[in-house]
Design a protein around this motif. Structure first.
Motif, PDB file in Angstrom:
ATOM      1  N   LEU A 274       0.838  -1.198   0.000  1.00  0.00           N
ATOM      2  CA  LEU A 274       0.000   0.000   0.000  1.00  0.00           C
ATOM      3  C   LEU A 274       0.873   1.248   0.000  1.00  0.00           C
ATOM      4  CD1 LEU A 274      -2.698  -1.021   2.631  1.00  0.00           C
ATOM      5  CD2 LEU A 274      -2.959  -0.958   0.137  1.00  0.00           C
ATOM      6  N   ILE A 275       0.515   2.212  -0.838  1.00  0.00           N
ATOM      7  CA  ILE A 275       1.292   3.452  -0.906  1.00  0.00           C
ATOM      8  C   ILE A 275       0.410   4.678  -0.727  1.00  0.00           C
ATOM      9  CG2 ILE A 275       3.204   2.485  -2.244  1.00  0.00           C
ATOM     10  CD1 ILE A 275       1.885   3.745  -4.759  1.00  0.00           C
ATOM     11  N   GLY A 276      -0.720   4.500  -0.044  1.00  0.00           N
ATOM     12  CA  GLY A 276      -1.606   5.634   0.213  1.00  0.00           C
ATOM     13  C   GLY A 276      -0.952   6.700   1.084  1.00  0.00           C
ATOM     14  N   PHE A 277       0.036   6.287   1.884  1.00  0.00           N
ATOM     15  CA  PHE A 277       0.809   7.220   2.706  1.00  0.00           C
ATOM     16  C   PHE A 277       2.245   7.314   2.194  1.00  0.00           C
ATOM     17  CE2 PHE A 277      -2.688   6.406   5.570  1.00  0.00           C
ATOM     18  CZ  PHE A 277      -2.815   7.575   6.294  1.00  0.00           C
ATOM     19  N   GLY A 278       2.457   7.032   0.935  1.00  0.00           N
ATOM     20  CA  GLY A 278       3.798   7.019   0.377  1.00  0.00           C
ATOM     21  C   GLY A 278       4.429   5.655   0.623  1.00  0.00           C
ATOM     22  N   GLY A 279       5.714   5.561   0.294  1.00  0.00           N
ATOM     23  CA  GLY A 279       6.381   4.287   0.476  1.00  0.00           C
ATOM     24  C   GLY A 279       7.871   4.439   0.664  1.00  0.00           C
ATOM     25  N   GLY A 280       8.487   3.383   1.174  1.00  0.00           N
ATOM     26  CA  GLY A 280       9.935   3.378   1.371  1.00  0.00           C
ATOM     27  C   GLY A 280      10.373   4.505   2.277  1.00  0.00           C
ATOM     28  N   LEU A 281      11.471   5.153   1.883  1.00  0.00           N
ATOM     29  CA  LEU A 281      12.006   6.267   2.677  1.00  0.00           C
ATOM     30  C   LEU A 281      11.062   7.462   2.706  1.00  0.00           C
ATOM     31  CD1 LEU A 281      15.723   6.218   1.477  1.00  0.00           C
ATOM     32  CD2 LEU A 281      14.833   5.425   3.670  1.00  0.00           C
TER      33      LEU A 281
ATOM     34  N   ARG B  71       7.737   7.286   2.987  1.00  0.00           N
ATOM     35  CA  ARG B  71       6.454   7.013   3.649  1.00  0.00           C
ATOM     36  C   ARG B  71       6.225   8.119   4.684  1.00  0.00           C
ATOM     37  NH1 ARG B  71       3.203   2.611   3.602  1.00  0.00           N
ATOM     38  NH2 ARG B  71       4.829   1.397   2.601  1.00  0.00           N
ATOM     39  N   CYS B  72       5.001   8.560   4.790  1.00  0.00           N
ATOM     40  CA  CYS B  72       4.637   9.645   5.704  1.00  0.00           C
ATOM     41  C   CYS B  72       5.073   9.323   7.138  1.00  0.00           C
ATOM     42  CB  CYS B  72       3.127   9.852   5.652  1.00  0.00           C
ATOM     43  SG  CYS B  72       2.503  11.035   6.853  1.00  0.00           S
ATOM     44  N   ILE B  73       5.809  10.231   7.755  1.00  0.00           N
ATOM     45  CA  ILE B  73       6.265   9.984   9.127  1.00  0.00           C
ATOM     46  C   ILE B  73       5.118  10.017  10.128  1.00  0.00           C
ATOM     47  CG2 ILE B  73       8.608  10.822   8.717  1.00  0.00           C
ATOM     48  CD1 ILE B  73       7.805  13.428  10.139  1.00  0.00           C
ATOM     49  N   GLY B  74       3.978  10.582   9.724  1.00  0.00           N
ATOM     50  CA  GLY B  74       2.827  10.643  10.613  1.00  0.00           C
ATOM     51  C   GLY B  74       1.833   9.509  10.407  1.00  0.00           C
ATOM     52  N   MET B  75       2.176   8.531   9.559  1.00  0.00           N
ATOM     53  CA  MET B  75       1.219   7.464   9.229  1.00  0.00           C
ATOM     54  C   MET B  75       0.762   6.700  10.468  1.00  0.00           C
ATOM     55  SD  MET B  75       1.645   4.183   6.705  1.00  0.00           S
ATOM     56  CE  MET B  75       2.550   3.191   7.884  1.00  0.00           C
ATOM     57  N   ARG B  76       1.668   6.310  11.329  1.00  0.00           N
ATOM     58  CA  ARG B  76       1.283   5.537  12.518  1.00  0.00           C
ATOM     59  C   ARG B  76       0.377   6.361  13.436  1.00  0.00           C
ATOM     60  NH1 ARG B  76       4.379   0.733  12.982  1.00  0.00           N
ATOM     61  NH2 ARG B  76       6.172   0.781  11.588  1.00  0.00           N
ATOM     62  N   PHE B  77       0.694   7.639  13.572  1.00  0.00           N
ATOM     63  CA  PHE B  77      -0.163   8.506  14.387  1.00  0.00           C
ATOM     64  C   PHE B  77      -1.543   8.640  13.729  1.00  0.00           C
ATOM     65  CE2 PHE B  77      -1.954  12.652  15.504  1.00  0.00           C
ATOM     66  CZ  PHE B  77      -2.094  12.465  16.873  1.00  0.00           C
ATOM     67  N   ALA B  78      -1.573   8.767  12.399  1.00  0.00           N
ATOM     68  CA  ALA B  78      -2.849   8.885  11.685  1.00  0.00           C
ATOM     69  C   ALA B  78      -3.710   7.650  11.916  1.00  0.00           C
ATOM     70  CB  ALA B  78      -2.603   9.094  10.191  1.00  0.00           C
TER      71      ALA B  78
ATOM     72  N   GLU C  67      -5.006   7.740  15.480  1.00  0.00           N
ATOM     73  CA  GLU C  67      -6.052   8.753  15.572  1.00  0.00           C
ATOM     74  C   GLU C  67      -7.362   8.258  14.944  1.00  0.00           C
ATOM     75  OE1 GLU C  67      -6.330  13.524  14.694  1.00  0.00           O
ATOM     76  OE2 GLU C  67      -5.039  12.320  13.401  1.00  0.00           O
ATOM     77  N   MET C  68      -7.274   7.622  13.776  1.00  0.00           N
ATOM     78  CA  MET C  68      -8.485   7.117  13.126  1.00  0.00           C
ATOM     79  C   MET C  68      -9.122   5.994  13.942  1.00  0.00           C
ATOM     80  SD  MET C  68      -7.619   7.243   9.053  1.00  0.00           S
ATOM     81  CE  MET C  68      -6.031   6.428   9.120  1.00  0.00           C
ATOM     82  N   ASN C  69      -8.311   5.131  14.539  1.00  0.00           N
ATOM     83  CA  ASN C  69      -8.839   4.072  15.402  1.00  0.00           C
ATOM     84  C   ASN C  69      -9.620   4.662  16.568  1.00  0.00           C
ATOM     85  OD1 ASN C  69      -8.120   1.034  15.067  1.00  0.00           O
ATOM     86  ND2 ASN C  69      -6.321   2.113  14.296  1.00  0.00           N
ATOM     87  N   VAL C  70      -9.068   5.676  17.193  1.00  0.00           N
ATOM     88  CA  VAL C  70      -9.720   6.300  18.350  1.00  0.00           C
ATOM     89  C   VAL C  70     -11.018   6.986  17.929  1.00  0.00           C
ATOM     90  CG1 VAL C  70      -9.502   8.158  20.065  1.00  0.00           C
ATOM     91  CG2 VAL C  70      -7.603   6.560  19.704  1.00  0.00           C
ATOM     92  N   VAL C  71     -10.959   7.796  16.882  1.00  0.00           N
ATOM     93  CA  VAL C  71     -12.142   8.542  16.436  1.00  0.00           C
ATOM     94  C   VAL C  71     -13.256   7.594  16.015  1.00  0.00           C
ATOM     95  CG1 VAL C  71     -13.007  10.074  14.613  1.00  0.00           C
ATOM     96  CG2 VAL C  71     -10.890  10.641  15.819  1.00  0.00           C
ATOM     97  N   LEU C  72     -12.929   6.595  15.200  1.00  0.00           N
ATOM     98  CA  LEU C  72     -13.967   5.670  14.732  1.00  0.00           C
ATOM     99  C   LEU C  72     -14.510   4.813  15.860  1.00  0.00           C
ATOM    100  CD1 LEU C  72     -12.490   4.728  11.255  1.00  0.00           C
ATOM    101  CD2 LEU C  72     -14.460   6.181  11.738  1.00  0.00           C
ATOM    102  N   THR C  73     -13.664   4.427  16.795  1.00  0.00           N
ATOM    103  CA  THR C  73     -14.140   3.649  17.941  1.00  0.00           C
ATOM    104  C   THR C  73     -15.132   4.465  18.754  1.00  0.00           C
ATOM    105  OG1 THR C  73     -12.159   2.287  18.048  1.00  0.00           O
ATOM    106  CG2 THR C  73     -13.436   2.492  20.078  1.00  0.00           C
TER     107      THR C  73
END
Length: 194
Positions: free
Chosen positions: A130-137, A139-146, A149-155
């Motif tokens: 998946l490259i929705g958040f970029g890839g390799g070097l 890749r978005c540095i905020g992907m894990r936080f995103a 955040e989405m898990n918390v909001v949707l929950t």
């Protein structure tokens, strides 16, 4: 400020699509809600360790990233020469990647047009491609936080409200902008009884 704006745009858009996908697929929504009730009962604190155990929601978010990437494409420079599909790409060439195409390769994602979060169970390669958040070097540095955040909001949304998608045939915004759901995209909500 630009990074915060870009992070807000992509995370919010991704969360919107994830909710749309879940509401369009009641069987998957049932799995997500059941898992939330077991691991994070309503009224309990949403501790990070519990949120990271929400596997059904995590798979749903990845399937949404696959089906509804928010970016149109990415531009990269080839760091080495390679051959692909009968073409030689010399080192230094400009290479364009399009998540809407790469995320629908049937050899990696069977039945690519079908919403199926379970395709990621035991399939690390499908998730890594998946490259929705970029890839390799890049890749978005905020992907894990995103994702957190989405898990918390949707929950919290699913714990507190009964939701119904009114406009079921939602399409992405046209043009070169971020691919948010196009208007109208309405959801009816009713507060759950405590």
């Amino acid at each position: 400020a630009l990074l915060i704006h870009a992070g807000h745009q992509t995370t919010t858009g991704h969360a919107c699509w994830a909710l749309i996908d879940l509401l369009r697929n009641p069987g998957e929504l049932t799995k997500v809600v059941a898992e939330q009730q077991e691991l994070v009962p309503s009224g309990q604190p949403l501790e990070r360790s519990r949120v990271h155990r929400l596997a059904a929601l995590d798979r749903a978010l990845h399937e949404t990233e696959r089906l509804h990437p928010l970016t149109n494409g990415m531009v990269r420079r080839a760091t080495e020469s390679f051959d692909y599909a009968g073409y030689h790409i010399p080192k230094g060439s400009i290479v364009l990647t399009f998540p809407r195409l790469s995320h629908r390769q049937p050899e990696l994602y069977p039945e690519p047009g079908r919403y199926n979060p379970d395709r990621f169970i035991g399939n690390k390669a499908a998730r890594q491609a998946l490259i929705g958040f970029g890839g390799g070097l890049h890749r978005c540095i905020g992907m894990r936080f995103a994702y957190l955040e989405m898990n918390v909001v949707l929950t919290r949304l699913l714990q507190r409200f009964d939701l119904e998608l009114i406009d079921v045939d939602v399409e992405p915004e046209p043009g070169q902008k971020v691919k948010w759901p196009q208007h109208p995209c309405r959801v009816r909500y009713t507060k759950k009884e405590s």
